[in-house]
Design an enzyme around this catalytic site. Structure first.
Site, PDB file in Angstrom:
ATOM      1  N   GLU A   1     -11.081   3.297   7.315  1.00 56.97           N
ATOM      2  CA  GLU A   1      -9.711   3.508   8.013  1.00 56.97           C
ATOM      3  C   GLU A   1      -9.621   5.016   8.146  1.00 56.97           C
ATOM      4  O   GLU A   1      -8.939   5.613   7.886  1.00 56.97           O
ATOM      5  CB  GLU A   1      -8.371   3.221   7.161  1.00 56.97           C
ATOM      6  CG  GLU A   1      -7.244   3.110   8.084  1.00 56.97           C
ATOM      7  CD  GLU A   1      -5.944   2.498   7.382  1.00 56.97           C
ATOM      8  OE1 GLU A   1      -5.489   1.576   7.932  1.00 56.97           O
ATOM      9  OE2 GLU A   1      -5.767   3.340   6.383  1.00 56.97           O
TER      10      GLU A   1
ATOM     11  N   GLU B   1       0.778  -1.291  -0.006  1.00 53.31           N
ATOM     12  CA  GLU B   1       0.067   0.170  -0.134  1.00 53.31           C
ATOM     13  C   GLU B   1       0.759   1.143   0.029  1.00 53.31           C
ATOM     14  O   GLU B   1       1.784   1.429   1.023  1.00 53.31           O
ATOM     15  CB  GLU B   1      -1.030  -0.169   1.211  1.00 53.31           C
ATOM     16  CG  GLU B   1      -1.803   1.418   1.424  1.00 53.31           C
ATOM     17  CD  GLU B   1      -2.080   1.511   2.719  1.00 53.31           C
ATOM     18  OE1 GLU B   1      -3.121   2.352   3.032  1.00 53.31           O
ATOM     19  OE2 GLU B   1      -1.614   0.672   3.940  1.00 53.31           O
TER      20      GLU B   1
END
Length: 255
Positions: A237, A140
């Site tokens: 998130e 990521e």
């Protein structure tokens, strides 16, 4: 409308960690994710996942010494042995929690040919080790404002490294919050690379609060995720601006 997974490291923090699982289920979530579960015995977390009929969408491999500033090991010189050990620890937790994907953090390191070669070799190793158990490892990009000095910062860099890793069990975690800060053009990017996205995460930009706040219109983003056929979890998130449950009205508003 996408399927949402609650990130229990950021949401429901009004409760102790193990109490966040029933809180998330009561709020309508069917999946959860978190940063690092390793401070809790895996049996205790697995019991909460099972009791509350939840799926575990993803969590991170051990990052090294977080308190000392480490943010992953995959690109760090001299930590190859520690990285290999971390795979076994993460695999134990993933099996017990039913996670089919894990995120591998790269670490704070300059981008050099040697660092890239180290990162590629470590991700191939992770793909082999986790793939035996049917678990995919993801990378990521994290924007440099949120994590200064991080090795992997843009989607373009991640895709280039994935091409060079060339492993069927290594894929992309696409965090829209980070991508908006480093590049923008979220919808066109999803249209172009959707076949390569294994997990999506969201937050409002720039303050990382609820996704109906800030500069990015998530309604059209969710529409394009549906249109391109993304059927994985969308990880929430974000850091609630206030009490977690009170801020969940965005799900209905954006639908």
């Amino acid at each position: 409308m996408p399927r949402f997974s609650a990130n229990l490291s950021m949401m429901f923090t009004e409760w102790p960690f193990l109490d966040r699982f029933p809180a998330a289920r009561a709020a309508g979530f069917q999946a959860v994710e978190f940063l690092f579960p390793y401070a809790q015995p895996v049996e205790e977390i697995a019991a909460k996942v099972g009791e509350n009929r939840l799926e575990t969408s993803i969590f991170n491999l051990p990052p090294g010494d977080w308190a000392a500033g480490e943010r992953g090991l995959a690109a760090i010189a001299g930590r190859e042995g520690d990285f290999a050990e971390s795979l076994g620890i993460a695999l134990e937790y993933a099996r017990a929690l039913g996670a089919r994907q894990l995120h591998c953090m790269a670490g704070i390191a300059p981008v050099t040919p040697e660092g890239e070669a180290r990162f590629i070799a470590n991700l191939r190793r992770a793909g082999d080790v986790l793939g035996v158990a049917g678990i995919k490892v993801l990378i990521e990009p994290i924007n440099p404002r949120a994590m200064p000095g991080y090795f992997l910062t843009t989607t373009a860099q991640a895709l280039d490294l994935l091409d060079r890793i060339d492993h069927p069990n290594v894929g992309l975690q696409f965090d829209i919050y980070h991508h908006q800060i480093t590049r923008g053009d979220v919808i066109r990017t999803i249209e172009a690379i959707h076949a390569r996205i294994d997990h999506v995460q969201i937050a409002g930009v720039p303050d990382r609060h609820e996704p109906d706040t800030g500069e990015l219109a998530y309604g059209p983003v969710f529409e394009v995720l549906d249109r391109v056929g993304y059927d994985g979890w969308v990880g929430c998130e974000y850091i609630p601006a206030g009490e977690t449950v009170a801020g969940l009205g965005w799900r209905e508003r954006l639908a």
